[in-house]
Structure formats: structure tokens, C-alpha cells
Scaffold this motif. Structure first.
Motif, PDB file in Angstrom:
ATOM      1  N   VAL A  41      41.962  42.130  40.035  1.00  0.00           N
ATOM      2  CA  VAL A  41      42.554  42.213  38.702  1.00  0.00           C
ATOM      3  C   VAL A  41      42.557  40.815  38.117  1.00  0.00           C
ATOM      4  CG1 VAL A  41      44.596  42.744  37.351  1.00  0.00           C
ATOM      5  CG2 VAL A  41      44.003  44.184  39.319  1.00  0.00           C
ATOM      6  N   LEU A  42      41.902  40.655  36.999  1.00  0.00           N
ATOM      7  CA  LEU A  42      41.779  39.345  36.372  1.00  0.00           C
ATOM      8  C   LEU A  42      43.077  39.008  35.675  1.00  0.00           C
ATOM      9  CD1 LEU A  42      40.065  36.942  35.690  1.00  0.00           C
ATOM     10  CD2 LEU A  42      39.254  38.161  33.670  1.00  0.00           C
ATOM     11  N   GLY A  43      43.854  38.099  36.202  1.00  0.00           N
ATOM     12  CA  GLY A  43      45.126  37.692  35.623  1.00  0.00           C
ATOM     13  C   GLY A  43      45.078  36.254  35.176  1.00  0.00           C
ATOM     14  N   SER A  44      46.073  35.872  34.425  1.00  0.00           N
ATOM     15  CA  SER A  44      46.102  34.512  33.904  1.00  0.00           C
ATOM     16  C   SER A  44      46.254  33.488  35.005  1.00  0.00           C
ATOM     17  CB  SER A  44      47.245  34.368  32.896  1.00  0.00           C
ATOM     18  OG  SER A  44      48.484  34.643  33.523  1.00  0.00           O
ATOM     19  N   ALA A 102      38.047  31.889  26.444  1.00  0.00           N
ATOM     20  CA  ALA A 102      37.559  33.255  26.224  1.00  0.00           C
ATOM     21  C   ALA A 102      36.441  33.549  27.210  1.00  0.00           C
ATOM     22  CB  ALA A 102      37.064  33.422  24.789  1.00  0.00           C
ATOM     23  N   MET A 103      36.576  34.651  27.942  1.00  0.00           N
ATOM     24  CA  MET A 103      35.517  35.099  28.846  1.00  0.00           C
ATOM     25  C   MET A 103      34.829  36.306  28.223  1.00  0.00           C
ATOM     26  SD  MET A 103      37.486  34.597  32.462  1.00  0.00           S
ATOM     27  CE  MET A 103      39.043  35.047  31.714  1.00  0.00           C
ATOM     28  N   VAL A 104      33.515  36.224  28.114  1.00  0.00           N
ATOM     29  CA  VAL A 104      32.722  37.238  27.426  1.00  0.00           C
ATOM     30  C   VAL A 104      31.718  37.821  28.409  1.00  0.00           C
ATOM     31  CG1 VAL A 104      31.210  37.724  25.477  1.00  0.00           C
ATOM     32  CG2 VAL A 104      32.975  35.955  25.275  1.00  0.00           C
ATOM     33  N   GLN A 105      31.812  39.103  28.643  1.00  0.00           N
ATOM     34  CA  GLN A 105      30.904  39.775  29.578  1.00  0.00           C
ATOM     35  C   GLN A 105      29.817  40.521  28.812  1.00  0.00           C
ATOM     36  OE1 GLN A 105      32.579  41.995  32.947  1.00  0.00           O
ATOM     37  NE2 GLN A 105      31.239  43.714  32.405  1.00  0.00           N
ATOM     38  N   TRP A 107      29.339  28.940  32.620  1.00  0.00           N
ATOM     39  CA  TRP A 107      29.386  30.204  33.340  1.00  0.00           C
ATOM     40  C   TRP A 107      30.752  30.379  33.967  1.00  0.00           C
ATOM     41  CZ3 TRP A 107      25.966  33.582  32.247  1.00  0.00           C
ATOM     42  CH2 TRP A 107      24.647  33.217  31.957  1.00  0.00           C
ATOM     43  N   SER A 108      31.289  31.583  33.890  1.00  0.00           N
ATOM     44  CA  SER A 108      32.531  31.909  34.581  1.00  0.00           C
ATOM     45  C   SER A 108      32.236  32.174  36.052  1.00  0.00           C
ATOM     46  CB  SER A 108      33.182  33.142  33.948  1.00  0.00           C
ATOM     47  OG  SER A 108      34.265  33.597  34.721  1.00  0.00           O
ATOM     48  N   LYS A 109      33.237  31.924  36.887  1.00  0.00           N
ATOM     49  CA  LYS A 109      33.090  32.248  38.312  1.00  0.00           C
ATOM     50  C   LYS A 109      33.170  33.749  38.539  1.00  0.00           C
ATOM     51  CE  LYS A 109      35.169  30.012  41.484  1.00  0.00           C
ATOM     52  NZ  LYS A 109      36.231  29.388  42.308  1.00  0.00           N
ATOM     53  N   HIS A 110      33.719  34.466  37.589  1.00  0.00           N
ATOM     54  CA  HIS A 110      33.884  35.910  37.758  1.00  0.00           C
ATOM     55  C   HIS A 110      32.567  36.626  37.477  1.00  0.00           C
ATOM     56  CE1 HIS A 110      38.246  35.565  38.073  1.00  0.00           C
ATOM     57  NE2 HIS A 110      38.179  34.693  37.093  1.00  0.00           N
ATOM     58  N   PRO A 111      32.020  37.333  38.444  1.00  0.00           N
ATOM     59  CA  PRO A 111      30.774  38.075  38.206  1.00  0.00           C
ATOM     60  C   PRO A 111      30.984  39.255  37.264  1.00  0.00           C
ATOM     61  CG  PRO A 111      31.656  38.606  40.376  1.00  0.00           C
ATOM     62  CD  PRO A 111      32.500  37.486  39.841  1.00  0.00           C
ATOM     63  N   GLU A 112      32.245  39.720  37.153  1.00  0.00           N
ATOM     64  CA  GLU A 112      32.545  40.847  36.292  1.00  0.00           C
ATOM     65  C   GLU A 112      34.008  40.769  35.882  1.00  0.00           C
ATOM     66  OE1 GLU A 112      32.237  45.760  36.289  1.00  0.00           O
ATOM     67  OE2 GLU A 112      31.514  44.571  37.983  1.00  0.00           O
ATOM     68  N   LEU A 113      34.304  41.180  34.653  1.00  0.00           N
ATOM     69  CA  LEU A 113      35.687  41.229  34.180  1.00  0.00           C
ATOM     70  C   LEU A 113      36.246  42.618  34.460  1.00  0.00           C
ATOM     71  CD1 LEU A 113      35.318  39.413  30.732  1.00  0.00           C
ATOM     72  CD2 LEU A 113      35.868  38.439  32.968  1.00  0.00           C
ATOM     73  N   THR A 114      37.369  42.664  35.202  1.00  0.00           N
ATOM     74  CA  THR A 114      37.936  43.951  35.609  1.00  0.00           C
ATOM     75  C   THR A 114      39.180  44.323  34.823  1.00  0.00           C
ATOM     76  OG1 THR A 114      39.169  42.839  37.375  1.00  0.00           O
ATOM     77  CG2 THR A 114      37.003  43.745  37.930  1.00  0.00           C
ATOM     78  N   LYS A 115      39.528  43.520  33.839  1.00  0.00           N
ATOM     79  CA  LYS A 115      40.681  43.850  32.994  1.00  0.00           C
ATOM     80  C   LYS A 115      40.398  45.151  32.252  1.00  0.00           C
ATOM     81  CE  LYS A 115      44.668  42.246  31.321  1.00  0.00           C
ATOM     82  NZ  LYS A 115      45.805  41.868  32.185  1.00  0.00           N
ATOM     83  N   GLN A 116      41.345  46.084  32.311  1.00  0.00           N
ATOM     84  CA  GLN A 116      41.131  47.390  31.713  1.00  0.00           C
ATOM     85  C   GLN A 116      41.911  47.530  30.403  1.00  0.00           C
ATOM     86  OE1 GLN A 116      38.985  49.608  33.076  1.00  0.00           O
ATOM     87  NE2 GLN A 116      38.547  48.061  34.641  1.00  0.00           N
TER      88      GLN A 116
END
Length: 401
Positions: free
Chosen positions: A3-6, A89-92, A123-132
Motif C-alpha cells: 500500500v503506497l502511503g506517505s 507527484a507519481m504518474v503511472q 524514475w520512481s522506485k515503485h514499479p506500480e502504484l497500488t493506491k486504490q
């Protein structure tokens, strides 16, 4: 699932600042990287929650030009709330190639196109944003149908020259529509954006010397980013923005043609901290600083001219002669002619006309020579030279030779 949290993202940001940014292309992770991190500073309204005057849709509208955007997640700092220092801002994207194109094209640019919201894209370290789901700071565009794809043409605009960023311009206001005030959101604003400035003259006081010829300038803000080539100028009313744009668009200052346009910002902040800052990137100006007095309102529209070789110099201390003034102008180019204009008694100040060999030299003189100070013979406050452009670009017939 992650879960992508702050808190996780703050750790990521801190880790990047410690180790340095990872800015390799998508191929580093086997052509799978598709989340771009945009570190956004110079927020338009840092005191406005939740994102300092930005919205998630503002971010989406810029990045979707490069391909389908699936998700946008924004985190603001400090976490205690406004006033904010920056937004991350993270943009997927759906496709890694679209993410790479956006990262390369948008790095260092203004998200809003007017000098605010400068982006540092990595580049973000997150391969995918899981925030729903959707919220004020995040949105899943795969659920809303606004991500792009077939509903939005896959268009990758050619990179703009760094000195000429694109600026959305509101409909111009006719010069005869001169009602005061800055209006409401959606109205033409009283803020002008100037691009492609030479870094050596990107100083508030120097820019004030130029723009104050076209109206009452309240605040000048230089966007503090290298290259330092963008500034915002707040006039007392929108009609002065139209006048300045009409007269100064493409004018060459220190070898670079200025690109001047209306900003979408309603106003610029200038705090006491800004006024005393060592960087001196933001300055406010009082009525006593202006080129025109408040009684000369109509004269501004009648007499403010586009740059020309010929300059009118007013407010010259009575004791000054030609040999005192010529060196000030000769340091910026060849002086073709100089003469004083007739003055009425009692002589409180002199007026002169200077003709430079080139328009660009006259432009430099307005920026750098204007407001040179000379003492009064009788004492008191120093007198400041004030230079403006001639509409006819020729020496008057009534000069004193």
C-alpha cells in the motif's frame, strides 16, 4: 499487497536525497519502468490545501499528452499541511516508452507553463502504484475512463526550446478596457510571465526598470532555478499586461529576445522574508518607485512606446552636463546623438534625448542605466535618472544644441 502511503514515500525521497537520484531509462528494469516521479516546487498558492493550488487533474492533463496515464498519486510536504514547500507527484503510464518520453521532455519544465510548478522528473522506485480509488491527492484513471488511450489521441509533442516554454494565454484584454483590480479566477490576470531572459539581467530591480514603463508594477519574481531565465511581473491591473506584451514581445535584452505572455496566476506573493532574502528573487515596489505617477495614468497608454534607438531621459539633476551623462550610455553601445531639451525656470531638473546606434543598446540602457542616482545640489534625497523609449525614434527639433 504493498500500500503506497506517505510514510513510505517520504522514506523514498529521503533515500534518494542521500544516494542521489536514479535517472536511468526504463531498460534498467527490463523495459518495465513506467512510474515517473515529478518533484514540483514554486507552487502557485502554497497556503491553499490540499496541493498548494494544484490538482491531480492538472498533473494528469500534462502527462497524458505522452500516452495513457493509469494513476496519479500526489504527496505534499510538510505533512503538517499548508503552507507547502513542494508536492511530489507519481504518474503511472500504461507503456514504459510513454513514461520515458514524458520524463525526458518534462524535466525542468513548468507544469503550468508560466514559471510556477517547476518539475524535476525522475524514475520512481515503485514499479506500480497500488493506491486504490479517488481522492483529493490521488486518482485511478483506469476506473474513470480518463486515462487517455483511445479517448485521447496518443500525441507526443516535439520538445520545446528550453528558453521558450509554452504558456497558455488567456484571451487578451483590449487596451481600452482599463477597469482596475485583478479580477476573479477566469478573468484576465494582472500577472505577466517573461521567458528567455539573459541570466545576468534576471534580477527584480533590472526587470522593474523595463516593465514599469508600461504600467504600475507591484511585484517582480524571478523563478529561482538554473538557468535563471524566467520571471513573473505583477501589474496593478490586467490592461497593463496587454500593453507590455504588445510593446515588448520579442524585444532583445542582453542578446536574447524576450517571450512575454499573460500568466494564469491571479497574483504573486512577496513576504518580508522575500524582501530581505539574500537571493533577492522577489521584490515589491511602492508608488514612489514607479516610472509614472498616479496622475499620469492616461499618459501610460498614450506614450508608452515599443523599444527604439531614441531615449527620453528625465529627472536629470540640474548640475549635470553632457560629459557627466554620456559615459553612462557609452558603456552599453555607441551614442549617435545627445542633446538637452528646453526647460522652464525655475530649473528643478533637466530632460535630455539620447540616440543609440542600435535598438538593443537602448534596451540595455533602459534596464541598467535607469535609476542611476545623483545628489541634489541643495541636498536632500538623490535624484534618479528615468529613461523611456521615443515613439518616433528620432531627435526632436526643439533640442538645445
Amino acid at each position: 499487497d504493498e500500500v503506497l502511503g506517505s510514510s513510505n514515500y517520504m522514506l523514498e525521497s529521503a533515500s534518494k536525497r542521500t544516494r542521489g537520484h536514479d535517472n536511468y531509462g526504463p531498460e534498467v528494469m527490463g523495459e518495465t519502468r513506467r512510474v515517473v516521479l515529478a518533484h514540483i516546487t514554486e507552487l502557485p498558492d502554497p497556503a491553499v490545501p490540499p496541493l498548494g493550488g494544484l490538482s491531480v487533474d492538472d498533473v494528469h492533463a500534462v502527462f497524458v499528452r505522452f500516452g495513457m496515464v493509469e494513476k496519479v498519486v500526489c504527496v505534499y510536504f510538510p505533512k503538517t499541511g499548508p503552507p507547502l514547500d513542494w508536492v511530489d507527484a507519481m504518474v503511472q503510464f500504461r507503456q514504459p516508452s510513454d513514461a520515458a518520453a514524458a520524463l525526458q521532455s518534462l524535466e525542468g519544465s513548468s507544469l503550468t507553463g508560466d514559471g510556477f510548478c517547476r518539475m524535476q522528473c525522475k524514475w520512481s522506485k515503485h514499479p506500480e502504484l497500488t493506491k486504490q480509488g479517488d481522492g483529493d491527492c490521488h486518482r485511478d484513471y483506469t476506473q474513470t475512463g480518463l486515462g487517455g488511450g483511445s479517448s485521447v489521441p496518443h500525441f507526443v509533442p516535439p520538445p520545446l526550446p528550453p528558453q521558450m516554454p509554452q504558456l497558455p494565454v488567456l484571451p487578451p484584454m483590449h487596451l481600452d478596457q482599463r477597469a482596475g483590480g485583478k479580477g476573479q479566477p477566469g478573468d484576465p490576470t494582472a500577472v505577466l510571465a517573461a521567458f528567455n531572459l539573459a541570466e545576468e539581467i534576471a534580477e527584480p530591480d533590472i526587470l522593474f526598470n523595463v516593465f514599469s514603463l508600461y504600467g504600475y508594477v507591484e511585484i517582480v519574481k524571478v523563478v529561482f532555478k538554473r538557468p535563471r531565465d524566467t520571471a513573473l511581473v505583477q501589474f496593478s491591473e490586467p490592461a497593463f499586461v496587454d500593453l507590455a506584451c504588445d510593446r515588448l514581445q520579442g524585444a532583445v535584452l542582453q542578446g536574447r529576445p524576450m517571450d512575454v505572455r499573460r500568466s494564469r496566476q491571479q497574483s504573486i506573493r512577496c513576504t518580508e522574508k522575500d524582501q530581505s532574502s539574500i537571493e533577492r528573487t522577489t521584490r515589491s515596489y511602492s508608488p514612489n518607485d514607479q516610472f509614472w505617477s498616479r496622475k499620469e495614468y492616461q499618459k501610460i497608454f498614450d506614450n508608452a512606446a515599443a523599444p527604439s534607438r531614441t531615449l527620453f531621459i528625465k529627472n536629470i539633476a540640474p548640475q549635470l552636463e553632457e560629459h557627466d551623462l554620456l559615459p553612462l550610455f557609452r558603456q552599453h553601445g555607441h551614442v549617435q546623438d545627445f542633446a538637452f531639451l528646453p526647460c522652464k525656470a525655475p530649473l528643478r531638473f533637466k530632460t535630455a534625448v539620447v540616440q543609440m546606434a542600435e535598438v538593443r543598446d537602448a534596451m540595455t540602457c533602459v534596464a541598467l542605466v535607469q535609476r542611476e542616482r545623483f545628489p541634489r545640489e541643495e541636498g536632500g534625497e538623490d535624484m534618479r535618472l528615468m529613461a523611456s523609449f521615443s515613439k518616433k525614434d528620432e531627435m526632436p527639433r526643439n533640442v538645445v544644441r
